[in-house]
Structures are given as structure tokens and as C-alpha cells.
Design a protein around this motif. Structure first.
Motif, short mmCIF file in Angstrom:
data_model
loop_
_atom_site.label_atom_id
_atom_site.label_comp_id
_atom_site.label_asym_id
_atom_site.label_seq_id
_atom_site.Cartn_x
_atom_site.Cartn_y
_atom_site.Cartn_z
N ASN A 34 -58.20 -16.90 -18.77
CA ASN A 34 -59.67 -17.08 -19.24
C ASN A 34 -60.52 -16.36 -18.16
O ASN A 34 -61.63 -17.17 -17.62
CB ASN A 34 -60.01 -18.53 -19.41
CG ASN A 34 -59.13 -18.94 -20.50
OD1 ASN A 34 -59.00 -18.55 -21.60
ND2 ASN A 34 -58.94 -20.47 -20.56
N SER A 110 -58.97 -16.16 -27.66
CA SER A 110 -58.22 -17.02 -28.65
C SER A 110 -57.43 -16.59 -29.86
O SER A 110 -56.62 -16.95 -30.43
CB SER A 110 -59.06 -18.19 -29.23
OG SER A 110 -60.01 -17.54 -30.13
N SER A 177 -48.34 -17.22 -25.84
CA SER A 177 -49.50 -18.11 -26.04
C SER A 177 -49.00 -19.56 -25.44
O SER A 177 -49.60 -20.32 -24.81
CB SER A 177 -49.76 -18.45 -27.60
OG SER A 177 -50.09 -17.18 -27.95
#
Length: 200
Positions: A34, A110, A177
Motif C-alpha cells: 500500500n 485492490s 494476494s
């Protein structure tokens, strides 16, 4: 980090987080999460060892980013992506999916890709750029199929059935992921043995 100390940043100003782990004994890892450069180190490291390894791993991330950008310049550009989309549509969708635009974007954290059927636009996350071409092709074909069928229904999955790497690519992306969500390095090359050659 001690109170009043200056927050760590990379050379280009991105925040740096150092994570100490009791489970991590002999390896140091660095990865992006992030927008933050995360350096994972063993909990037993001294302050001097932490500083040494944070510097080393930030330099490693910098080199990887330079390499990624060079790869993008060699063919992972918007124009190359649009050309590949046309090839995949012709091969697997009978040329029926004709996007108005296909481009790389840096604001999708995302999702690997997205499509807007009403506008005929496709966007792929820049995080795909260092991945194998067959994975990028799957995501691109997935979004092309959405231009024809918006929902993830049986008709949609039938469109992807002809692509031989569909299940393999889905598993690959699920693995990335899974690792990223748990703070694990998604790329095994980021994990360095502190007792190995890199420690000098």
C-alpha cells in the motif's frame, strides 16, 4: 521507533516500516505494501544490524523498481498493452471485444484489472508489470471478456475457457494476494538469508 525520531523514508520519499518478527530467524525481506516500503527483520537484530539491513533492502527495492521501469519501457507500455489486447481478442474472443482504450494505472490497489463496458475502457494495475506474460494475458483477457459479458456468470467463464492458462493464472494471482495480505514478500527474490553472501 523512538519518540521524536525522524520517520524513515525511501530516497523518493515513500514511507518505510520496519517489522520485527520472532518467527523470522535468519532472513530479511523487503516488499511494497500500500505504498509503504516494508522491511521485515528478525526480532533479535541489534539497532546497528537493523540500520545496515534496512539500507541494504531499500537499495534492493530501488534496483527492482529501476528494473521494472526498464521492463515497462521495453514493451509494457499502454500502446503495447492495447496491441496485445487486440491479439487476445482475435485469438480467443473472435475479435468481438474491441476496447476504446487499454492502459496501465497506478491507482488500483485492490484489483488486478477493471473494465467499463459502457465506455469500452480497460485498466490494468501496474503491479502486474513484473509478472509473467501469461498472467498479464489472463487479466487482460478477463477484462476483454467483461466488455462482452458484464457479470461473472456461466457465459462469462465460457469466454475464458479457451485460454489454456486461466486456472494457472488465477492460482498465481491468488497466491500473490494471499502473501501480500499477510505481509509476506510476494517475490521470493526479496527474501535474503542474513548468513548468506549478502551479509558480507
Amino acid at each position: 521507533m523512538a519518540a521524536g525520531s525522524v520517520p524513515l523514508t525511501t530516497a523518493d520519499g515513500a514511507p518505510v516500516e520496519v517489522r520485527r518478527s520472532a518467527r523470522r530467524r535468519r532472513t530479511v525481506a523487503a516488499f511494497w505494501e500500500n505504498g509503504t516500503a516494508v522491511v521485515a527483520i528478525p526480532a533479535h537484530f541489534s539497532g546497528a544490524q537493523e540500520r545496515e539491513w534496512v539500507d541494504r533492502m531499500l537499495e534492493k527495492l530501488r534496483r527492482q523498481e529501476t528494473k521494472r521501469r526498464a521492463g515497462a519501457a521495453k514493451g509494457r507500455t499502454d500502446a503495447a498493452l492495447a496491441a496485445r489486447a487486440a491479439e487476445l481478442s482475435a485469438t480467443y474472443l473472435g475479435g468481438k471485444a474491441v476496447p476504446a482504450s487499454v492502459r496501465w494505472v497506478t491507482n488500483q490497489n485492490s484489483r488486478w484489472g477493471s473494465a467499463t463496458p459502457s465506455e469500452g475502457t480497460i485498466r490494468l494495475s501496474h503491479k502486474l508489470q513484473p509478472m509473467p506474460q501469461w498472467v498479464i494475458d489472463y487479466v487482460l483477457l478477463h477484462e476483454l471478456a467483461h466488455l462482452l459479458v458484464a457479470a461473472h456468470n456461466a457465459a462469462f467463464w465460457r469466454l475464458l475457457a479457451a485460454y489454456p492458462e486461466t486456472e494457472r493464472a488465477k492460482a498465481f494471482l491468488e497466491g500473490v494476494s494471499f502473501a501480500t495480505a499477510r505481509g509476506l514478500p510476494a517475490d521470493a527474490e526479496d527474501d535474503v538469508d542474513v548468513d548468506g553472501p549478502a551479509s558480507g
